[in-house]
Design an enzyme around this catalytic site. Structure first.
Site, PDB file in Angstrom:
ATOM      1  CB  THR A 126       2.345   5.083   3.157  1.00 39.00           C
ATOM      2  OG1 THR A 126       1.197   5.734   3.676  1.00 39.00           O
ATOM      3  CG2 THR A 126       2.576   3.758   3.857  1.00 39.00           C
ATOM      4  CG  LEU A 176       6.378   2.937   6.986  1.00 35.78           C
ATOM      5  CD1 LEU A 176       6.323   1.991   5.797  1.00 35.78           C
ATOM      6  CD2 LEU A 176       7.777   3.516   7.133  1.00 35.78           C
ATOM      7  CG  ASN A 227       8.299  -5.710   2.144  1.00 38.35           C
ATOM      8  OD1 ASN A 227       8.238  -6.273   1.055  1.00 38.35           O
ATOM      9  ND2 ASN A 227       7.351  -5.842   3.069  1.00 38.35           N
ATOM     10  CE1 TYR A 238      -4.492   9.275  -5.238  1.00 35.25           C
ATOM     11  CE2 TYR A 238      -6.709   8.467  -5.747  1.00 35.25           C
ATOM     12  CZ  TYR A 238      -5.448   8.271  -5.195  1.00 35.25           C
ATOM     13  OH  TYR A 238      -5.136   7.061  -4.613  1.00 35.25           O
ATOM     14  CB  SER A 283       1.239  -8.665   5.163  1.00 36.86           C
ATOM     15  OG  SER A 283       0.392  -8.937   4.078  1.00 36.86           O
ATOM     16  N   GLY A 284       2.513 -10.857   3.223  1.00 36.93           N
ATOM     17  CA  GLY A 284       2.991 -10.995   1.850  1.00 36.93           C
ATOM     18  C   GLY A 284       4.496 -11.187   1.719  1.00 36.93           C
ATOM     19  N   GLY A 310       6.899  -9.345   2.729  1.00 36.17           N
ATOM     20  CA  GLY A 310       7.650  -9.030   3.951  1.00 36.17           C
ATOM     21  C   GLY A 310       7.722 -10.228   4.878  1.00 36.17           C
TER      22      GLY A 310
HETATM   23  N1  LIG Z   1       2.512  -7.853  -4.779  1.00 38.97           N
HETATM   24  C1  LIG Z   1       2.927  -7.313  -5.934  1.00 38.97           C
HETATM   25  O1  LIG Z   1       2.508  -7.720  -7.038  1.00 38.97           O
HETATM   26  C2  LIG Z   1       3.927  -6.179  -5.931  1.00 38.97           C
HETATM   27  C3  LIG Z   1       4.397  -5.694  -7.179  1.00 38.97           C
HETATM   28  C4  LIG Z   1       5.307  -4.641  -7.184  1.00 38.97           C
HETATM   29  C5  LIG Z   1       5.736  -4.088  -5.986  1.00 38.97           C
HETATM   30  N2  LIG Z   1       5.253  -4.580  -4.801  1.00 38.97           N
HETATM   31  C6  LIG Z   1       5.727  -3.950  -3.558  1.00 38.97           C
HETATM   32  O2  LIG Z   1       6.072  -4.954  -2.640  1.00 38.97           O
HETATM   33  C7  LIG Z   1       5.927  -4.474  -1.294  1.00 38.97           C
HETATM   34  C8  LIG Z   1       5.255  -5.524  -0.446  1.00 38.97           C
HETATM   35  O3  LIG Z   1       3.930  -5.692  -0.936  1.00 38.97           O
HETATM   36  P1  LIG Z   1       3.073  -7.013  -0.710  1.00 38.97           P
HETATM   37  O4  LIG Z   1       2.606  -7.425  -2.065  1.00 38.97           O
HETATM   38  O5  LIG Z   1       3.771  -7.982   0.147  1.00 38.97           O
HETATM   39  O6  LIG Z   1       1.798  -6.387   0.023  1.00 38.97           O
HETATM   40  P2  LIG Z   1       1.113  -6.668   1.438  1.00 38.97           P
HETATM   41  O7  LIG Z   1       0.878  -8.120   1.647  1.00 38.97           O
HETATM   42  O8  LIG Z   1      -0.086  -5.771   1.438  1.00 38.97           O
HETATM   43  O9  LIG Z   1       2.178  -6.140   2.479  1.00 38.97           O
HETATM   44  C9  LIG Z   1       2.380  -4.776   2.653  1.00 38.97           C
HETATM   45  C10 LIG Z   1       2.956  -4.534   4.024  1.00 38.97           C
HETATM   46  O10 LIG Z   1       3.103  -3.110   4.192  1.00 38.97           O
HETATM   47  C11 LIG Z   1       2.545  -2.763   5.443  1.00 38.97           C
HETATM   48  N3  LIG Z   1       2.082  -1.387   5.457  1.00 38.97           N
HETATM   49  C12 LIG Z   1       1.144  -0.822   4.708  1.00 38.97           C
HETATM   50  N4  LIG Z   1       0.935   0.446   5.088  1.00 38.97           N
HETATM   51  C13 LIG Z   1       1.780   0.685   6.121  1.00 38.97           C
HETATM   52  C14 LIG Z   1       2.024   1.793   6.954  1.00 38.97           C
HETATM   53  N5  LIG Z   1       1.338   2.942   6.828  1.00 38.97           N
HETATM   54  N6  LIG Z   1       2.965   1.683   7.912  1.00 38.97           N
HETATM   55  C15 LIG Z   1       3.651   0.540   8.077  1.00 38.97           C
HETATM   56  N7  LIG Z   1       3.452  -0.567   7.348  1.00 38.97           N
HETATM   57  C16 LIG Z   1       2.513  -0.490   6.364  1.00 38.97           C
HETATM   58  C17 LIG Z   1       1.379  -3.725   5.609  1.00 38.97           C
HETATM   59  O11 LIG Z   1       0.935  -3.708   6.950  1.00 38.97           O
HETATM   60  P3  LIG Z   1      -0.600  -4.093   7.324  1.00 38.97           P
HETATM   61  O12 LIG Z   1      -0.751  -5.547   7.047  1.00 38.97           O
HETATM   62  O13 LIG Z   1      -0.696  -3.731   8.764  1.00 38.97           O
HETATM   63  O14 LIG Z   1      -1.464  -3.241   6.440  1.00 38.97           O
HETATM   64  C18 LIG Z   1       2.049  -5.011   5.168  1.00 38.97           C
HETATM   65  O15 LIG Z   1       2.824  -5.526   6.198  1.00 38.97           O
HETATM   66  C19 LIG Z   1       5.180  -3.136  -1.422  1.00 38.97           C
HETATM   67  O16 LIG Z   1       6.096  -2.073  -1.272  1.00 38.97           O
HETATM   68  C20 LIG Z   1       4.647  -3.155  -2.835  1.00 38.97           C
HETATM   69  O17 LIG Z   1       4.487  -1.856  -3.376  1.00 38.97           O
HETATM   70  C21 LIG Z   1       4.384  -5.611  -4.745  1.00 38.97           C
END
Ligand SMILES: NC(=O)c1ccc[n+]([C@@H]2O[C@H](COP(=O)([O-])OP(=O)(O)OC[C@H]3O[C@@H](n4cnc5c(N)ncnc54)[C@H](OP(=O)(O)O)[C@@H]3O)[C@@H](O)[C@H]2O)c1
Length: 308
Positions: free
Chosen positions: A134, A87, A113, A183, A42-43, A45
């Site tokens: 996680t 995770l 990621n 929280y 996703s996203g 990754g």
């Molecule tokens: N997008 C932003 O604006 C932004 C800003 C700052 C930092 N980030 C960081 O960038 C990284 C990627 O985020 P993204 O925006 O690409 O989000 P995303 O599209 O939601 O992708 C997140 C990925 O993490 C996986 N994931 C979530 N929970 C998990 C678990 N328990 N075990 C294994 N995999 C898990 C998801 O799998 P599923 O699809 O199966 O849920 C998905 O593949 C994250 O670490 C996020 O904190 C993003």
């Protein structure tokens, strides 16, 4: 591309806010290199998987369940090995470690990621707040389990976020890792991303004297990923905000994946470790995220959680 991405100047690295994952890896051959990537489906990754494979790398692609990893790998071209890695479930992470070790290939890089963000209500895994577990504990078990499998010059690249700045005072609430003393969705996300940053710093310290490196990064703000899925904002309000923000200030997914692809692969960074990056350049994190004693304390506490 947003207006900001068009006008913001590039940094000393020659890349910047508007650079994409393809831009930062242009001309680079990753033939013979193997990377382990979490959250491959996703996203950011999925784009990282696509671009690393496009440059010739073998990408061991981890998702919560094998079918999602397989689907992600099938959606792109290149050499991939799908693996399961939930995770929030240490047994799954350890099974992933064992699977990767059985491949018997030196790992040139791990890109931590995967992540979850701002869960509206308190959720727990094994008694710990779920974002902390996680985003931080799961990756800690994964990376430390694979130290022996790392190449001599391997890089560990950890996705933090500028949201680490909204971590509680002191960075980590060691007396409230369960969330029972209070929280807040964003504070807890901030704490988990602060932990990601401290983890990279302490890992870099432990790598010192070797050719291995560990760094953390903020990828930018990208609304087009699935990260916002837990936020309870009605679409009728959210969608117009997203459309306008995408036009004015936000990054696209290819731009969002640039910093991690840059930090994980750029040859000029071979000797750079323990740094925090944003927009493909070294950046300054919150001051207390530079505290080596805090990083060491988190490592010790995490190690105890990981073996419990
Ligand atoms: N997008 C932003 O604006 C932004 C800003 C700052 C930092 N980030 C960081 O960038 C990284 C990627 O985020 P993204 O925006 O690409 O989000 P995303 O599209 O939601 O992708 C997140 C990925 O993490 C996986 N994931 C979530 N929970 C998990 C678990 N328990 N075990 C294994 N995999 C898990 C998801 O799998 P599923 O699809 O199966 O849920 C998905 O593949 C994250 O670490 C996020 O904190 C993003």
């Amino acid at each position: 591309m947003s207006l900001l991405a068009m006008i913001k100047p590039k940094g000393p690295s020659g890349f910047g806010y508007g650079s994409t994952a393809e831009d930062v890896t242009a001309g680079l051959s990753l033939n013979g290199k193997t990377y382990l990537l979490t959250g491959c489906n996703s996203g950011l990754g999925l784009e990282t998987l696509r671009v690393l494979a496009l440059r010739g790398a073998h990408v061991i692609s981890a998702a919560r369940i094998l079918e999602r990893a397989q689907a992600a790998c099938a959606s792109i071209k290149g050499l991939t090995t799908p693996v399961a890695c939930e995770l929030a479930e240490p047994a799954s992470v350890r099974a992933c470690v064992a699977t990767v070790k059985r491949l018997n290939i030196p790992i040139d890089g791990i890109i931590c990621n995967a992540g979850i963000m701002a869960l509206p209500k308190l959720n727990r895994a094994y008694g710990y707040e779920l974002q902390f577990f996680t985003n931080h504990i799961g990756h800690f078990i994964l990376v430390t389990g694979l130290i022996d499998a790392l190449a001599a010059d391997a890089r560990v690249t950890v996705l933090s976020s500028r949201a680490h700045e909204s971590a509680p005072k002191g960075g980590i609430e060691f007396d409230n890792l369960s969330g029972e003393k209070g929280y807040s969705a964003w504070r807890a996300y901030g704490q988990s991303k602060f932990a990601n940053l401290l983890f990279a710093k302490e890992l870099a310290r432990r790598f010192s004297g070797t050719a291995r490196a560990a760094n953390a990064l903020h990828p930018g703000v990208i609304f087009d990923t699935n990260l916002k899925r837990s936020m309870n904002v009605p679409r009728v309000i959210f969608d117009p905000i997203v459309t306008l923000s995408n036009l004015l200030v936000l990054k696209t997914i290819p731009q969002g994946a640039a910093t991690q692809c840059y930090v994980a692969t750029n040859r000029a960074l071979a000797a750079v470790s323990g740094q925090y990056f944003a927009d493909c350049n070294i950046a300054k994190p919150r001051a207390d995220a530079e505290d080596p004693l805090l990083a060491r304390r988190l490592w010790d506490v995490t190690e105890k959680i990981a073996v419990a």
